[in-house]
Design a protein around this motif. Sequence first.
Motif, PDB file in Angstrom:
ATOM      1  N   MET A  80       0.800  -1.217   0.000  1.00  0.00           N
ATOM      2  CA  MET A  80       0.000   0.000   0.000  1.00  0.00           C
ATOM      3  C   MET A  80       0.843   1.281   0.000  1.00  0.00           C
ATOM      4  SD  MET A  80      -3.158  -0.758  -0.282  1.00  0.00           S
ATOM      5  CE  MET A  80      -3.862   0.840   0.125  1.00  0.00           C
ATOM      6  N   LYS A  81       2.015   1.233   0.632  1.00  0.00           N
ATOM      7  CA  LYS A  81       2.784   2.473   0.813  1.00  0.00           C
ATOM      8  C   LYS A  81       3.155   3.106  -0.525  1.00  0.00           C
ATOM      9  CE  LYS A  81       5.968   2.468   4.043  1.00  0.00           C
ATOM     10  NZ  LYS A  81       7.270   2.393   4.776  1.00  0.00           N
ATOM     11  N   LYS A  82       3.647   2.310  -1.455  1.00  0.00           N
ATOM     12  CA  LYS A  82       4.062   2.858  -2.752  1.00  0.00           C
ATOM     13  C   LYS A  82       2.857   3.397  -3.536  1.00  0.00           C
ATOM     14  CE  LYS A  82       7.685   2.610  -4.525  1.00  0.00           C
ATOM     15  NZ  LYS A  82       8.214   1.676  -5.521  1.00  0.00           N
ATOM     16  N   LYS A  83       1.719   2.683  -3.471  1.00  0.00           N
ATOM     17  CA  LYS A  83       0.525   3.136  -4.201  1.00  0.00           C
ATOM     18  C   LYS A  83       0.032   4.473  -3.668  1.00  0.00           C
ATOM     19  CE  LYS A  83      -1.045  -1.573  -5.230  1.00  0.00           C
ATOM     20  NZ  LYS A  83      -2.078  -2.609  -4.952  1.00  0.00           N
ATOM     21  N   LEU A  84      -0.033   4.606  -2.356  1.00  0.00           N
ATOM     22  CA  LEU A  84      -0.521   5.848  -1.757  1.00  0.00           C
ATOM     23  C   LEU A  84       0.461   6.993  -1.994  1.00  0.00           C
ATOM     24  CD1 LEU A  84      -1.888   4.302   1.543  1.00  0.00           C
ATOM     25  CD2 LEU A  84      -3.256   5.388  -0.249  1.00  0.00           C
ATOM     26  N   PHE A  85       1.737   6.690  -1.892  1.00  0.00           N
ATOM     27  CA  PHE A  85       2.759   7.700  -2.190  1.00  0.00           C
ATOM     28  C   PHE A  85       2.576   8.238  -3.608  1.00  0.00           C
ATOM     29  CE2 PHE A  85       6.755   8.410  -4.463  1.00  0.00           C
ATOM     30  CZ  PHE A  85       7.262   9.496  -3.771  1.00  0.00           C
ATOM     31  N   THR A  86       2.400   7.334  -4.563  1.00  0.00           N
ATOM     32  CA  THR A  86       2.259   7.722  -5.965  1.00  0.00           C
ATOM     33  C   THR A  86       1.010   8.557  -6.188  1.00  0.00           C
ATOM     34  OG1 THR A  86       3.401   5.697  -6.637  1.00  0.00           O
ATOM     35  CG2 THR A  86       2.152   6.864  -8.332  1.00  0.00           C
ATOM     36  N   ALA A  87      -0.097   8.180  -5.555  1.00  0.00           N
ATOM     37  CA  ALA A  87      -1.359   8.900  -5.732  1.00  0.00           C
ATOM     38  C   ALA A  87      -1.244  10.345  -5.250  1.00  0.00           C
ATOM     39  CB  ALA A  87      -2.485   8.177  -4.992  1.00  0.00           C
ATOM     40  N   PHE A  88      -0.663  10.538  -4.075  1.00  0.00           N
ATOM     41  CA  PHE A  88      -0.529  11.898  -3.550  1.00  0.00           C
ATOM     42  C   PHE A  88       0.491  12.705  -4.343  1.00  0.00           C
ATOM     43  CE2 PHE A  88      -2.770  10.218   0.133  1.00  0.00           C
ATOM     44  CZ  PHE A  88      -3.580  11.304   0.465  1.00  0.00           C
ATOM     45  N   MET A  89       1.556  12.057  -4.778  1.00  0.00           N
ATOM     46  CA  MET A  89       2.536  12.754  -5.605  1.00  0.00           C
ATOM     47  C   MET A  89       1.883  13.273  -6.876  1.00  0.00           C
ATOM     48  SD  MET A  89       4.474  12.216  -8.584  1.00  0.00           S
ATOM     49  CE  MET A  89       4.505  10.431  -8.763  1.00  0.00           C
ATOM     50  N   LEU A  90       1.073  12.446  -7.520  1.00  0.00           N
ATOM     51  CA  LEU A  90       0.397  12.858  -8.750  1.00  0.00           C
ATOM     52  C   LEU A  90      -0.621  13.972  -8.502  1.00  0.00           C
ATOM     53  CD1 LEU A  90      -0.112   9.412 -10.522  1.00  0.00           C
ATOM     54  CD2 LEU A  90       1.490  11.230 -11.154  1.00  0.00           C
TER      55      LEU A  90
END
Length: 416
Positions: A80-90
Motif C-alpha cells: 500500500m505504501k508505494k501506491k498511496l505515495f504515488t497517488a498523492f505525488m500525482l
Amino acid sequence: MLKHYTKEEKSWIFYDWANSAFSAIVAAIILPVFFKSMAESSGVSAVDATAYWGYATSLGTLICAVLAPFLGTLGDFRGMKKKLFTAFMLLGVVSTFLLALTNSWQGLLLFYVLGTLGFSGSCIYYDSFLLDVTDVSRMDRVSSVGYGLGYIGGSTIPLVVSLVLIQFGSGFGIPTMLATKFSFILTAVWWLVFTIPMLRHVQQKHAIEPDRDMFAHTLRNMKDTLSMIVKNRSILFFVIAYFFYIDGVGTIIHMATVFGSSCGLDSMDLMVVLLVVQIVAFPFAILYGRLADRFGSRKMILFGIATYIVVCMLGFNLKEMKDFLLLAVLVGTAQGGIQALSRSFYGKLVPAEHASKYFGFFDVFGKFSAVIGPALFGVVAQLTGVTNYGALAVMFMFILGGAIFMFLVPRNAEKA
C-alpha cells in the motif's frame, strides 16, 4: 557526494530533490508574490491578501493533518505504501500544473491547497520509507543529504531558471505573466521526472499483512498506535516539542514572502533574499548531519531552535534590505538541518514495521502546527494592523518547543 550511498538511499534522497521545487516556487517564493499581486489588483488589501494566504496554507495542511493517522496506518499494509505515495505525488503534480491555467486569485488558492495536500500526503510515505532504505546508524546523514540536495537542486535550479525568465524574459518577448506560469509548469515536470528513481528502486521492506477488513483493521491500528505513543515518554514529548518548534519553521517558510512584501521589499528583492536561503541551506543541511554524528542530533536540533529564536527577534525590527539578507543567512543555516534531524530523530524512536502509521501521527503534529502558525500570523496581523507582530508570536512557539525538547525528552531517547 553520493558515491558512498546505496542505490535505494540515493533514489530516496532524490525525492527531496524532486519535491523541493514545489516548496520553493509554489509554497515560498514565486506563487506567494504572484498571488498577492493578483489579489491586490482585484481590490484586496495587502493585509487581507497576507491573511488569505495564511488561511489557505492552514486549510491545506489541516486536511492532511486530519487524514494523516488513517493514511499512515493504511500505508503499513504490504503493497500500500508505494501506491498511496504515488497517488498523492500525482495530485501535487497535477495541481501545480493547473496553477498555470487559472486567471483568478481564488483559483490560485484552490490549486495551492490541493497541491499542498498532495505534497504533504506524499511526504508521509516518503519519510517512512527512510526506515526501508537505510539503518539507524545512517539515518541522520541520509536524511540531511536529502534536504541538502533538495535545497541546491530542487529549490535552486528550477527557481533560478524561473527568476531569470520572470526578470529578463520581457526583453525576449516573454511577458512576465507567461514566465510566471511557466515556472509552475516547470515545477510540475521537475517534480514528476525526478520522482522516477524513487518509484523504480525504493520498495516497502517493513510491512504488516493485509486484513480482510482493511478499514476496520486500520482504525484499530490507529487507536493502538496512539496508545503506544502516549505510553512512550520519548516519543510523546518529542512530538509535542516538535509540534511547537516546527510551527515556527513552517510559518517562516510559508509567510516569509508576503511578510517581506508588507515590509516594503519589491518582488525581485524578495526573490533574491529567499534564493539566499536556498543556497545557504544546502551546505548547512549536510553539515548538520555530519555534526549530528559527532555531537548527537539532540544538540543540533536545540542549536537550530536557538538560531530561529534569534531570527524572530531580528525579524521584529526589519528595516533595510541588508537586514533581510542577514535574516536569510541565519534562516538558511538552520532550516534544512532542523527538519532533516527531526525526521531522523523520530525515525530512531519508532519500530520499522509500523513506520508509516507512526509517521502518520508525526505528520499530524507537524501539519497541525502549520495550521496554527500561519493562521495565528494572519490573525495577529489583522488585529494589530502591523505585520511585524507576527514574528513575536512565532518566537513564542520556538521557545516553548525548545523547552519541552530540552527538559522532557529523555537524553538517551535515540537508539544510536
